[in-house]
Design a protein around this motif. Structure first.
Motif, short mmCIF file in Angstrom:
data_model
loop_
_atom_site.label_atom_id
_atom_site.label_comp_id
_atom_site.label_asym_id
_atom_site.label_seq_id
_atom_site.Cartn_x
_atom_site.Cartn_y
_atom_site.Cartn_z
N LYS A 245 0.83 -1.21 0.00
CA LYS A 245 0.00 0.00 0.00
C LYS A 245 0.86 1.26 0.00
N ARG A 246 1.97 1.19 0.71
CA ARG A 246 2.88 2.33 0.75
C ARG A 246 3.46 2.58 -0.66
N PHE A 247 3.79 1.51 -1.37
CA PHE A 247 4.31 1.64 -2.74
C PHE A 247 3.24 2.22 -3.67
N ARG A 248 2.02 1.71 -3.56
CA ARG A 248 0.92 2.25 -4.38
C ARG A 248 0.72 3.73 -4.11
N ASP A 249 0.72 4.12 -2.86
CA ASP A 249 0.51 5.53 -2.51
C ASP A 249 1.64 6.41 -3.03
N TYR A 250 2.85 5.88 -3.04
CA TYR A 250 3.99 6.65 -3.57
C TYR A 250 3.84 6.83 -5.08
N LEU A 251 3.41 5.79 -5.76
CA LEU A 251 3.18 5.87 -7.21
C LEU A 251 2.11 6.89 -7.53
N LEU A 252 1.05 6.92 -6.74
CA LEU A 252 -0.08 7.81 -7.00
C LEU A 252 0.09 9.20 -6.39
#
Length: 270
Positions: A245-252
């Motif tokens: 989720k942290r990776f997804r949030d960084y991407l977005l």
């Protein structure tokens, strides 16, 4: 033994005992520095942009290891449907993670849009083809013997390229010249290496440092092919959901969006 010596021995013993208890309360060094890992299945058009994004993510998350495998989105769909051990899927077509959600394989039906892809006609810098003025019509020139596109059967960029050729009325004239790459990155390699005279590839690859100074391109009009909404999902089987989720949030997030724009992607709201 005099009282002074006895006192010193008692104090020393207490210090040693205290140090031992303190050491026992501390986490083992290996546990304190345990690394967290994430595996990502990503569409090939993301190769350069995502490599850069991963470096930024690692810098902000010390100890986090992110392993990215690039390939065709359609092939990844089949692999993930059959239990391939990836934590995050970033597809060149949002329809694929939505299909995984329908199969109950996505965490909380959490499918997200991260970019809109764009197509270009790309030739090496020394090519005689005037793609900047001729556009897709350049593919019909007699000098063109091989045209590289991604395989439309499982690569979204291949389907988009085929649609563009048909909508612009040149597909029939060039269909026998088509050379199919397994994915969009291999398609770019075909034309960059000279195994094809021209290629229809992702703008994100044309703008990458490895290709930017090696060739010239013409952007295919957006109305020539279906809108390429790219999306992703966190798999239900993800081993470290919090890190995913942290990776997804960084991407977005702001940094991810800025990076994707720099590589020629539209943002989903545009």
């Amino acid at each position: 033994m005099n009282a002074l010596v006895k006192g010193a021995l008692v104090v020393g013993a207490l210090i040693i005992l205290g140090a031992g208890l303190s050491a026992g309360l501390r986490e083992p060094a290996g546990k304190a520095q345990e690394k967290r890992s994430l595996t990502v299945a990503a569409a090939s058009d993301l190769k350069f942009a995502l490599d850069e994004l991963v470096r930024g993510f690692r810098a902000r998350n010390p100890g986090a290891e992110v392993q990215v495998t690039y390939g065709s989105s359609g092939n990844f769909l089949a692999q993930l449907s059959n239990g391939a051990p990836f934590d995050v899927f970033l597809s060149a077509d949002v329809a694929y993670p939505r299909k995984l959600a329908e199969q109950g394989l996505v965490l909380e039906d959490d499918v997200f849009l991260y970019a809109v892809g764009r197509l270009v006609v790309w030739v090496p810098k020394d090519s005689p083809l005037a793609v900047e003025t001729l556009g897709l019509k350049a593919l019909t020139e007699p000098a063109v013997k091989r045209i590289a596109i991604a395989n439309p059967q499982h690569a979204p960029y291949g389907r988009a390229a085929e649609s563009a050729l048909k909508s612009q009325g040149v597909h029939e004239a060039v269909k026998d010249k088509l050379v199919l790459g397994e994915n969009i990155a291999q398609t770019a390699q075909f034309v960059e290496s000279g195994n094809a005279d021209v290629g229809i590839i992702a703008l994100a690859l044309a703008l990458a440092p490895a290709m930017k100074n090696q060739g010239r391109y013409w952007e295919v009009p957006l109305d020539a092919y279906p809108r390429m909404e790219q999306g992703g999902a966190i798999l239900k089987r993800a081993r470290d959901v919090e890190l995913a989720k942290r990776f997804r949030d960084y991407l977005l997030g702001a940094e991810g969006k800025a990076l994707l724009e720099r590589y020629g992607f539209f943002l989903p709201t545009e």
